[in-house]
Write a protein that holds these residues in place. Structure first.
Motif, mmCIF file in Angstrom:
data_model
loop_
_atom_site.group_PDB
_atom_site.id
_atom_site.type_symbol
_atom_site.label_atom_id
_atom_site.label_comp_id
_atom_site.label_asym_id
_atom_site.label_seq_id
_atom_site.Cartn_x
_atom_site.Cartn_y
_atom_site.Cartn_z
ATOM 1 N N LYS A 1 0.837 -1.214 0.000
ATOM 2 C CA LYS A 1 0.000 0.000 0.000
ATOM 3 C C LYS A 1 0.869 1.260 0.000
ATOM 4 O O LYS A 1 0.631 2.197 -0.751
ATOM 5 C CB LYS A 1 -0.934 0.012 1.218
ATOM 6 N N VAL A 2 1.873 1.274 0.864
ATOM 7 C CA VAL A 2 2.751 2.456 0.970
ATOM 8 C C VAL A 2 3.498 2.672 -0.339
ATOM 9 O O VAL A 2 3.614 3.807 -0.814
ATOM 10 C CB VAL A 2 3.738 2.314 2.157
ATOM 11 N N SER A 3 3.965 1.587 -0.946
ATOM 12 C CA SER A 3 4.770 1.749 -2.161
ATOM 13 C C SER A 3 3.932 2.246 -3.339
ATOM 14 O O SER A 3 4.484 2.691 -4.342
ATOM 15 C CB SER A 3 5.516 0.459 -2.510
ATOM 16 N N GLY A 4 2.607 2.204 -3.207
ATOM 17 C CA GLY A 4 1.741 2.817 -4.223
ATOM 18 C C GLY A 4 1.843 4.336 -4.220
ATOM 19 O O GLY A 4 1.532 4.994 -5.208
ATOM 20 N N VAL A 5 2.288 4.904 -3.106
ATOM 21 C CA VAL A 5 2.418 6.369 -2.987
ATOM 22 C C VAL A 5 3.892 6.780 -3.012
ATOM 23 O O VAL A 5 4.284 7.733 -3.687
ATOM 24 C CB VAL A 5 1.754 6.874 -1.679
ATOM 25 N N LEU A 6 4.695 6.053 -2.220
ATOM 26 C CA LEU A 6 6.133 6.348 -2.127
ATOM 27 C C LEU A 6 6.904 5.074 -2.484
ATOM 28 O O LEU A 6 6.846 4.087 -1.759
ATOM 29 C CB LEU A 6 6.487 6.791 -0.704
ATOM 30 N N PRO A 7 7.598 5.081 -3.623
ATOM 31 C CA PRO A 7 8.216 3.837 -4.104
ATOM 32 C C PRO A 7 9.375 3.332 -3.253
ATOM 33 O O PRO A 7 9.705 2.153 -3.301
ATOM 34 C CB PRO A 7 8.702 4.204 -5.509
ATOM 35 N N ASN A 8 9.966 4.246 -2.473
ATOM 36 C CA ASN A 8 11.176 3.870 -1.738
ATOM 37 C C ASN A 8 10.798 3.446 -0.313
ATOM 38 O O ASN A 8 10.905 4.229 0.624
ATOM 39 C CB ASN A 8 12.107 5.081 -1.734
ATOM 40 N N VAL A 9 10.337 2.212 -0.164
ATOM 41 C CA VAL A 9 9.889 1.746 1.153
ATOM 42 C C VAL A 9 10.541 0.411 1.500
ATOM 43 O O VAL A 9 10.587 -0.513 0.683
ATOM 44 C CB VAL A 9 8.342 1.665 1.231
ATOM 45 N N ARG A 10 11.089 0.339 2.697
ATOM 46 C CA ARG A 10 11.740 -0.897 3.159
ATOM 47 C C ARG A 10 11.202 -1.290 4.521
ATOM 48 O O ARG A 10 10.949 -0.412 5.353
ATOM 49 C CB ARG A 10 13.247 -0.680 3.302
ATOM 50 N N VAL A 11 11.079 -2.578 4.760
ATOM 51 C CA VAL A 11 10.686 -3.080 6.076
ATOM 52 C C VAL A 11 11.956 -3.554 6.787
ATOM 53 O O VAL A 11 12.636 -4.459 6.314
ATOM 54 C CB VAL A 11 9.674 -4.244 5.968
ATOM 55 N N ILE A 12 12.308 -2.879 7.876
ATOM 56 C CA ILE A 12 13.551 -3.208 8.599
ATOM 57 C C ILE A 12 13.244 -3.338 10.094
ATOM 58 O O ILE A 12 12.917 -2.345 10.746
ATOM 59 C CB ILE A 12 14.637 -2.120 8.386
ATOM 60 N N PRO A 13 13.321 -4.542 10.629
ATOM 61 C CA PRO A 13 13.072 -4.713 12.074
ATOM 62 C C PRO A 13 14.271 -4.252 12.907
ATOM 63 O O PRO A 13 15.338 -3.978 12.368
ATOM 64 C CB PRO A 13 12.857 -6.222 12.224
ATOM 65 N N GLN A 14 14.082 -4.204 14.227
ATOM 66 C CA GLN A 14 15.168 -3.787 15.128
ATOM 67 C C GLN A 14 16.138 -4.958 15.305
ATOM 68 O O GLN A 14 15.906 -5.844 16.129
ATOM 69 C CB GLN A 14 14.593 -3.375 16.475
ATOM 70 N N LEU B 1 19.884 -9.756 18.303
ATOM 71 C CA LEU B 1 21.236 -10.118 18.743
ATOM 72 C C LEU B 1 21.419 -9.930 20.250
ATOM 73 O O LEU B 1 22.489 -10.198 20.780
ATOM 74 C CB LEU B 1 22.266 -9.255 17.994
ATOM 75 N N GLU B 2 20.361 -9.433 20.899
ATOM 76 C CA GLU B 2 20.409 -9.128 22.332
ATOM 77 C C GLU B 2 21.604 -8.235 22.664
ATOM 78 O O GLU B 2 22.348 -8.475 23.602
ATOM 79 C CB GLU B 2 20.401 -10.418 23.160
#
Ligand SMILES: Nc1nc2[nH]cc(C(=O)O)c2c(=O)[nH]1
Ligand code: SF4
Ligand SMILES: [Mg+2]
Length: 249
Positions: free
Chosen positions: A228-241, A246-247
């Motif tokens: 959905k987001v990339s339909g508006v802004l093409p530069n989208v990445r999912v990056i977890p913490q 790695l604690e």
């Protein structure tokens, strides 16, 4: 001038597009927000915890508040060999200490450090007073369906526009939980496009389980929102913490 810090440590940047780089984290006490997923102690602490040897889990304690010279001396001690690529100012909310930063940052930049500002992204006036010393701005766009606070979009748009006006590198970070309201998410994305331009990087950061909430989003939700987001802004990445996996600090 003095300020309250909670921690100074060197670690692997665990969030955003610079994930994996070695950063020196300087964490400020106090925050004007109260996000339900907050993973940090935001009160003033009596001492600042300093991990002199990275990863050792052993901390020196120095009484708060700290003068500029004390911080400079500590940074020179911990990062004498310049192993850290950037200094990450985090919190809490570092911009609440803008007056202090106006004195500290010229000295850090004088020592050739690259400054990475981690921020809630809602204090544009404070940002203006220090932006000349900032290399990268990691700014949150807070969704009230996720934080459980009131909406602050207008402040975010002013903040993002300020970064663009001053030509400072900026990316936006949307922490999303299972409770994310999709309408609010899409309103945010349109606001980002308007204030920052269509090339603005959006990092979707899946909320990690925290003290007050375990509403982590599912893989299916993240895939849907990325589409959905990339339909508006093409530069989208999912990056977890990643530092949490790695604690590490
Ligand atoms: N490793 C590591 N990476 C981080 N990136 C942002 C952090 C933060 O607390 O702002 C953070 C942190 O606390 N640790
Ligand atoms: S802005 Fe950051 S430090 Fe402040 S309450 Fe929210 S998550 Fe915690
Ligand atoms: Mg953190």
């Amino acid at each position: 001038m003095k300020t309250y810090l909670s921690e100074i440590f060197s670690s692997i940047q665990g969030e955003g597009p610079y994930v994996g780089e070695r950063h020196l984290f300087v964490r400020f006490c106090e925050c004007h927000r109260a996000c339900i997923y907050c993973d940090t102690i935001t009160e003033r602490t009596e001492t600042v915890l300093i991990e002199m040897e990275p990863g050792s889990g052993k901390f020196e304690q120095i009484p708060n508040p700290l003068a500029i010279d004390q911080v400079m001396e500590l940074v020179r001690k911990i990062d004498g060999k310049k192993t850290n690529k950037r200094i990450s100012l985090t919190g809490g909310a570092p911009l609440l200490q803008a007056n202090y930063l106006q004195e500290l940052l010229p000295q850090l930049c004088g020592d050739d450090h690259n400054i990475y500002l981690e921020t809630a992204g809602d204090l544009p006036q404070q940002l203006k007073t220090i932006i000349e010393w900032i290399d990268v701005v990691a700014m949150d766009i807070k969704l009230s369906s996720v934080t459980r606070e009131k909406n602050t979009f207008p402040a975010h748009w002013q903040f993002l526009k300020t970064c663009r006006d001053f030509d400072v590198e900026v990316f936006t970070k949307l922490v999303l939980s299972a409770e994310t309201h999709e309408g609010e998410l899409m309103e945010a994305v349109k606001g980002i496009k308007k204030a920052g331009g269509a090339d603005t990087l959006v990092v979707i950061q899946p909320m990690s389980k925290a003290r007050k909430t375990d509403a982590v989003p599912s893989g299916a939700q993240l895939l849907r929102w990325q589409d959905k987001v990339s339909g508006v802004l093409p530069n989208v990445r999912v990056i977890p913490q990643t530092h949490k996996m790695l604690e590490m600090l």
